[in-house]
Motif scaffolding. Structure first.
Motif, PDB file in Angstrom:
ATOM      1  N   VAL A 155       0.832  -1.209   0.000  1.00 19.83           N
ATOM      2  CA  VAL A 155       0.000   0.000   0.000  1.00 19.83           C
ATOM      3  C   VAL A 155       0.859   1.248   0.000  1.00 19.83           C
ATOM      4  CG1 VAL A 155      -1.662   1.325   1.364  1.00 19.83           C
ATOM      5  CG2 VAL A 155      -1.984  -1.133   1.060  1.00 19.83           C
ATOM      6  N   ALA A 156       2.014   1.189   0.668  1.00 21.05           N
ATOM      7  CA  ALA A 156       2.893   2.359   0.712  1.00 21.05           C
ATOM      8  C   ALA A 156       3.407   2.724  -0.664  1.00 21.05           C
ATOM      9  CB  ALA A 156       4.072   2.084   1.652  1.00 21.05           C
ATOM     10  N   PHE A 157       3.613   1.723  -1.527  1.00 21.27           N
ATOM     11  CA  PHE A 157       4.109   2.003  -2.870  1.00 21.27           C
ATOM     12  C   PHE A 157       3.014   2.558  -3.788  1.00 21.27           C
ATOM     13  CE2 PHE A 157       7.820  -0.808  -2.024  1.00 21.27           C
ATOM     14  CZ  PHE A 157       8.804   0.053  -2.479  1.00 21.27           C
ATOM     15  N   ALA A 158       1.762   2.316  -3.478  1.00 17.76           N
ATOM     16  CA  ALA A 158       0.674   2.702  -4.378  1.00 17.76           C
ATOM     17  C   ALA A 158       0.643   4.201  -4.671  1.00 17.76           C
ATOM     18  CB  ALA A 158      -0.667   2.223  -3.816  1.00 17.76           C
ATOM     19  N   PRO A 159       0.775   5.107  -3.660  1.00 22.26           N
ATOM     20  CA  PRO A 159       0.762   6.538  -3.992  1.00 22.26           C
ATOM     21  C   PRO A 159       1.913   6.936  -4.908  1.00 22.26           C
ATOM     22  CG  PRO A 159       0.426   6.205  -1.634  1.00 22.26           C
ATOM     23  CD  PRO A 159       0.830   4.886  -2.202  1.00 22.26           C
ATOM     24  N   LEU A 160       3.109   6.380  -4.650  1.00 22.96           N
ATOM     25  CA  LEU A 160       4.251   6.695  -5.506  1.00 22.96           C
ATOM     26  C   LEU A 160       3.976   6.251  -6.939  1.00 22.96           C
ATOM     27  CD1 LEU A 160       7.210   7.481  -6.079  1.00 22.96           C
ATOM     28  CD2 LEU A 160       7.856   5.178  -5.320  1.00 22.96           C
ATOM     29  N   MET A 161       3.476   5.027  -7.097  1.00 25.40           N
ATOM     30  CA  MET A 161       3.192   4.526  -8.433  1.00 25.40           C
ATOM     31  C   MET A 161       2.149   5.395  -9.127  1.00 25.40           C
ATOM     32  SD  MET A 161       5.219   2.028  -8.869  1.00 25.40           S
ATOM     33  CE  MET A 161       4.566   1.141 -10.263  1.00 25.40           C
ATOM     34  N   ALA A 162       1.110   5.770  -8.391  1.00 23.55           N
ATOM     35  CA  ALA A 162       0.054   6.585  -8.989  1.00 23.55           C
ATOM     36  C   ALA A 162       0.599   7.939  -9.444  1.00 23.55           C
ATOM     37  CB  ALA A 162      -1.085   6.778  -7.986  1.00 23.55           C
ATOM     38  N   MET A 163       1.401   8.581  -8.601  1.00 21.80           N
ATOM     39  CA  MET A 163       1.967   9.884  -8.958  1.00 21.80           C
ATOM     40  C   MET A 163       2.871   9.783 -10.184  1.00 21.80           C
ATOM     41  SD  MET A 163       2.966  11.675  -5.338  1.00 21.80           S
ATOM     42  CE  MET A 163       1.720  12.161  -4.148  1.00 21.80           C
ATOM     43  N   LEU A 205      -6.440   9.972 -18.416  1.00 25.36           N
ATOM     44  CA  LEU A 205      -5.174   9.691 -17.753  1.00 25.36           C
ATOM     45  C   LEU A 205      -5.397   9.111 -16.360  1.00 25.36           C
ATOM     46  CD1 LEU A 205      -2.814  12.669 -18.649  1.00 25.36           C
ATOM     47  CD2 LEU A 205      -2.452  10.257 -19.133  1.00 25.36           C
ATOM     48  N   LEU A 206      -6.367   9.653 -15.630  1.00 28.74           N
ATOM     49  CA  LEU A 206      -6.665   9.111 -14.301  1.00 28.74           C
ATOM     50  C   LEU A 206      -7.168   7.678 -14.398  1.00 28.74           C
ATOM     51  CD1 LEU A 206      -8.360  12.194 -12.574  1.00 28.74           C
ATOM     52  CD2 LEU A 206      -6.118  11.221 -12.059  1.00 28.74           C
ATOM     53  N   ALA A 207      -8.002   7.401 -15.410  1.00 28.61           N
ATOM     54  CA  ALA A 207      -8.503   6.036 -15.580  1.00 28.61           C
ATOM     55  C   ALA A 207      -7.363   5.072 -15.888  1.00 28.61           C
ATOM     56  CB  ALA A 207      -9.555   6.003 -16.692  1.00 28.61           C
ATOM     57  N   THR A 208      -6.469   5.480 -16.785  1.00 29.38           N
ATOM     58  CA  THR A 208      -5.322   4.631 -17.118  1.00 29.38           C
ATOM     59  C   THR A 208      -4.414   4.448 -15.911  1.00 29.38           C
ATOM     60  OG1 THR A 208      -5.383   5.406 -19.410  1.00 29.38           O
ATOM     61  CG2 THR A 208      -3.345   4.387 -18.657  1.00 29.38           C
ATOM     62  N   THR A 209      -4.183   5.527 -15.161  1.00 22.24           N
ATOM     63  CA  THR A 209      -3.352   5.430 -13.960  1.00 22.24           C
ATOM     64  C   THR A 209      -3.951   4.459 -12.960  1.00 22.24           C
ATOM     65  OG1 THR A 209      -2.530   7.688 -14.227  1.00 22.24           O
ATOM     66  CG2 THR A 209      -2.403   6.740 -12.026  1.00 22.24           C
ATOM     67  N   ARG A 230      -5.919   1.902 -13.530  1.00 18.03           N
ATOM     68  CA  ARG A 230      -5.766   0.519 -13.994  1.00 18.03           C
ATOM     69  C   ARG A 230      -4.334   0.018 -13.799  1.00 18.03           C
ATOM     70  NH1 ARG A 230      -9.435   2.296 -17.992  1.00 18.03           N
ATOM     71  NH2 ARG A 230      -7.720   2.985 -19.313  1.00 18.03           N
ATOM     72  N   ARG A 231      -3.359   0.883 -14.058  1.00 23.73           N
ATOM     73  CA  ARG A 231      -1.957   0.465 -13.900  1.00 23.73           C
ATOM     74  C   ARG A 231      -1.613   0.221 -12.437  1.00 23.73           C
ATOM     75  NH1 ARG A 231       1.272   4.466 -18.175  1.00 23.73           N
ATOM     76  NH2 ARG A 231       0.614   3.371 -20.072  1.00 23.73           N
ATOM     77  N   VAL A 232      -2.109   1.075 -11.540  1.00 18.11           N
ATOM     78  CA  VAL A 232      -1.848   0.871 -10.115  1.00 18.11           C
ATOM     79  C   VAL A 232      -2.480  -0.428  -9.637  1.00 18.11           C
ATOM     80  CG1 VAL A 232      -2.267   1.782  -7.800  1.00 18.11           C
ATOM     81  CG2 VAL A 232      -1.534   3.317  -9.615  1.00 18.11           C
ATOM     82  N   LEU A 233      -3.717  -0.697 -10.065  1.00 24.25           N
ATOM     83  CA  LEU A 233      -4.375  -1.949  -9.679  1.00 24.25           C
ATOM     84  C   LEU A 233      -3.621  -3.152 -10.218  1.00 24.25           C
ATOM     85  CD1 LEU A 233      -8.155  -1.052 -10.124  1.00 24.25           C
ATOM     86  CD2 LEU A 233      -6.917  -1.431  -7.984  1.00 24.25           C
ATOM     87  N   ALA A 234      -3.096  -3.045 -11.437  1.00 22.63           N
ATOM     88  CA  ALA A 234      -2.306  -4.154 -11.996  1.00 22.63           C
ATOM     89  C   ALA A 234      -1.057  -4.390 -11.155  1.00 22.63           C
ATOM     90  CB  ALA A 234      -1.927  -3.848 -13.443  1.00 22.63           C
ATOM     91  N   PHE A 235      -0.423  -3.309 -10.696  1.00 29.72           N
ATOM     92  CA  PHE A 235       0.742  -3.457  -9.816  1.00 29.72           C
ATOM     93  C   PHE A 235       0.357  -4.112  -8.495  1.00 29.72           C
ATOM     94  CE2 PHE A 235       2.723  -1.498  -6.070  1.00 29.72           C
ATOM     95  CZ  PHE A 235       3.979  -2.076  -6.146  1.00 29.72           C
ATOM     96  N   LEU A 236      -0.735  -3.655  -7.895  1.00 32.55           N
ATOM     97  CA  LEU A 236      -1.149  -4.203  -6.610  1.00 32.55           C
ATOM     98  C   LEU A 236      -1.478  -5.691  -6.718  1.00 32.55           C
ATOM     99  CD1 LEU A 236      -3.410  -1.301  -5.271  1.00 32.55           C
ATOM    100  CD2 LEU A 236      -1.090  -1.858  -4.579  1.00 32.55           C
TER     101      LEU A 236
END
Length: 654
Positions: free
Chosen positions: A323-331, A473-477, A479-485
């Motif tokens: 979870v800590a990595f999720a904000p960094l990945m999203a940004m 861009l927010l929608a794509t972001t 989806r990418r964050v969820l794929a990482f998680l």
């Protein structure tokens, strides 16, 4: 339905608009080329009777969804890269059967896939050349005309109706960012599926010549010229807005400072802006959430024992790291998406091309590599901006050698302990070595495993500048964050649970499961067994080894692992404190009196070996286990060899 188009045509944006969250990604068989698949739920359109009574029309009308495959961007179906080879193979397979060749329009299968060709109006000639090749394989083609607003700004007006009359196939003007025109696009797809029609005017293929024959290519280029002439689509003789901007941004005296400022902003985002949010996210999970879990376990009669430790300190703590990595990945996903969508990333590639070509790469790899100095994880994600799978793979193998800020805590501790008067110089030397490792790794890989990558000069169509739309861009972001998680998160939690179990298992008498000092646990014995491997590097002790093993999970906890092993507090501020003194004593013993040389060797190993478990998980998600395990083995080998060489050479001097 196959989504086909040249790079920077808006194809992926259209795919995201049509499919929303209903999409998955997987590699094409036998390759690292990624294919995205999704479902499109268009409006009902006209009835099947209005469109015709053909079997295909009835099937489409009865279905509420259309399956879409987003093929890699390609300038031609005569492949010069793995991505274009996959695109050509998928089109051939879907229009003529596996292993077969496309026949004439009258003999093609009735279940051929519709090819939706995305044509950038601002680069119409390139799109028409690709259309000519696709049209030679199938008579089920629809053209989605994008970026007409950009073309208009540049003085080019493309009338979709005139273009459709000239081509003989439907042409629908679409704005992928807003969704304008998608209803008409659905209608056109249904129409073509029911009533196939060939692209008119294509030069007849020669049966005795391959599709890549130069005469055939010249004929298609001439046909594209004729179409542009017929619809009177020509650029204005005045300089376009993009030309006026590029006059400055492609000038090294202006473009390089702008690039440096952009990188500075990305670093600030990855460190100053993201760090507090990451800390708060992890604290939320390991604090209140862990407290609720402990309370719930106590209510079930399972609290206070090893099971609570497993759940709270193993599973919940692992979730906290993810979870800590999720904000960094999203940004970082959002920031890189903004740069890419605006058209700026292509200009960076042009600016950096000469430098990167000196080590066998081209300028497009510079952005992911430099982002890696902010954090390796989003740098791997940034490889998605590269156009070819082999380039993405090569860059992804080099990213871990970019020294991220997590390693900095180790550098500062050791440099402050052993080189207090030259701390800054030693830390700088680590970053210089990091750059040399990236460049040296590129040179070595280009000469061995990646000899097949072309050494041709960089040739790419610079996309037009436009203001990115935040919604897509927010929608794509997201989806990418969820794929990482989903992908990386599972691996991270599983490994952290395994580490907790090793720390909880006692190997000496007098301790119980879950309550054991580090050295008396299975984890401590494991580090005892590994420690002799580092004896030639001057730091063959279980405590330094435990920091390296823990650092494999995350470099930022390596200093904490050392403090835990020595049973002292972590240093605060710039002073190494008691931990530094204990470490100096240990390295004096293990190095035979050459502690400073051993300290530098330790830092070299920290720099060169695997950055963190999250990076490994992301590499696996992007490139598969085979390449990931090979990369980890190579990183460990390179790190050990360099570390041993550093110690053995420096001990002769000090």
């Amino acid at each position: 339905m196959l989504l086909v188009g040249t790079p920077n045509s808006g194809k992926s944006t259209l795919f995201n608009r049509l499919t929303g969250a209903r999409q998955t990604t997987r590699n094409a068989p036998g390759t690292t080329v990624e294919l995205a698949r999704g479902t499109w739920r268009p409006g009902p359109g006209r009835s099947a009777e209005e469109r015709g009574s053909q079997e295909t029309a009835v099937a489409l009308a009865a279905s509420s969804t259309l399956a879409i495959v987003d093929l890699p961007g390609a300038y031609s179906l005569t492949p010069v890269s793995p991505d274009e080879a996959v695109t050509a193979a998928e089109i051939a397979r879907s229009t003529a059967g596996t292993g077969g060749a496309a026949g004439t329009a009258g003999t093609r299968r009735t279940d051929d896939a519709v090819c939706l060709l995305v044509a950038n109006a601002a680069e119409l000639h390139s799109a028409l050349f690709l259309l000519g090749q696709v049209g030679a394989l199938t008579d089920r083609v629809v053209v989605a005309l994008t970026m007409t607003d950009v073309a208009t700004v540049d003085g080019l007006v493309v009338d979709p109706d005139r273009l459709a009359d000239r081509l003989g196939v439907p042409v629908v003007e679409v704005d992928p960012r807003t969704g304008h025109g998608t209803d008409d696009l659905a209608e056109a797809v249904r129409t073509v599926a029911a009533n196939p029609r060939a692209v008119v005017g294509l030069p007849a293929p020669a049966d005795d010549r391959p599709a890549g024959d130069l005469d055939r290519i010249d004929a298609l280029l001439g046909w594209a010229d004729d179409v542009v002439e017929a619809i009177d689509a020509h650029h204005s003789p005045t300089r376009s807005r993009a030309d006026r901007i590029d006059r400055w941004l492609l000038n090294p005296w202006v473009g390089l400072p702008v690039f440096v400022l952009t990188l500075w902003a990305l670093f600030q985002l990855a460190t100053w802006a993201a760090a507090p949010i990451m800390g708060a996210a992890e604290a939320l999970v390991t604090g209140p959430v862990a407290g609720v879990v402990s309370w719930a376990l106590a209510g079930l009669g399972l609290g206070g024992g090893w099971f609570e430790g497993l759940v709270v300190d193993g599973v919940v703590a692992g979730v906290g790291v993810v979870v800590a990595f999720a904000p960094l990945m999203a940004m970082m996903f959002l920031a890189i998406g903004l740069l890419e969508d605006s058209g700026y990333v292509a200009r960076v590639a042009v600016l950096a091309d000469r430098l990167m070509r000196s080590v066998g790469l081209d300028g497009r790899v510079i952005m992911p590599l430099i982002v890696g100095f902010g954090c390796n994880l989003p740098a791997l994600a940034a490889t998605k901006t590269l156009p070819h799978a082999r380039q993405r793979l090569l860059t992804g193998l080099l990213v871990p050698y970019a020294s991220c800020p997590a390693r900095l805590t180790v550098y500062v501790l050791l440099a402050g302990t052993f080189f207090p008067r030259h701390t800054g110089l030693v830390v700088l030397a680590m970053y210089v070595l990091s750059v040399l490792l990236v460049l040296g790794g590129a040179f070595a890989l280009r000469g061995t495993l990646f000899r097949d990558l072309d050494r041709e000069p960089l040739a790419l169509v610079l996309p037009a500048y436009h203001v990115p739309r935040l919604g897509p861009l927010l929608a794509t972001t997201g989806r990418r964050v969820l794929a990482f998680l989903r992908g990386a998160g599972t691996i991270i939690v599983a490994v952290l649970v395994a580490v907790w179990l090793l720390l909880a298992i006692p190997v000496t008498a007098g301790h119980t499961f879950g309550e054991v000092p580090v050295h008396d646990s299975a984890y401590g014995r494991l580090t005892d067994q590994v420690a002799p491997v580092f004896a030639p590097a001057g730091y063959g002790d279980w405590r330094t080894t435990s920091a390296l093993v823990t650092g494999f999970v995350a470099k930022e906890v390596a200093v904490g692992a050392l403090a835990q092993a020595y049973a002292v507090d972590e240093p605060t501020g710039s002073s190494p404190g008691e931990l530094g003194e204990q470490l100096r004593t240990t390295l004096d013993e293990t190095s035979g009196g050459h502690a400073s040389a051993a300290a530098l060797a330790f830092m070299v190993f920290v720099l060169a070996y695997t950055p963190c478990l999250a990076t490994v998980a992301e590499q696996k998600r992007l490139f598969g286990w085979r390449w990931t395990l090979g990369a980890v083995a190579a990183q460990l080998t390179v790190a050990w060899v360099l570390s041993v060489a550093t110690f053995q050479l420096l001990r002769l001097v000090w």
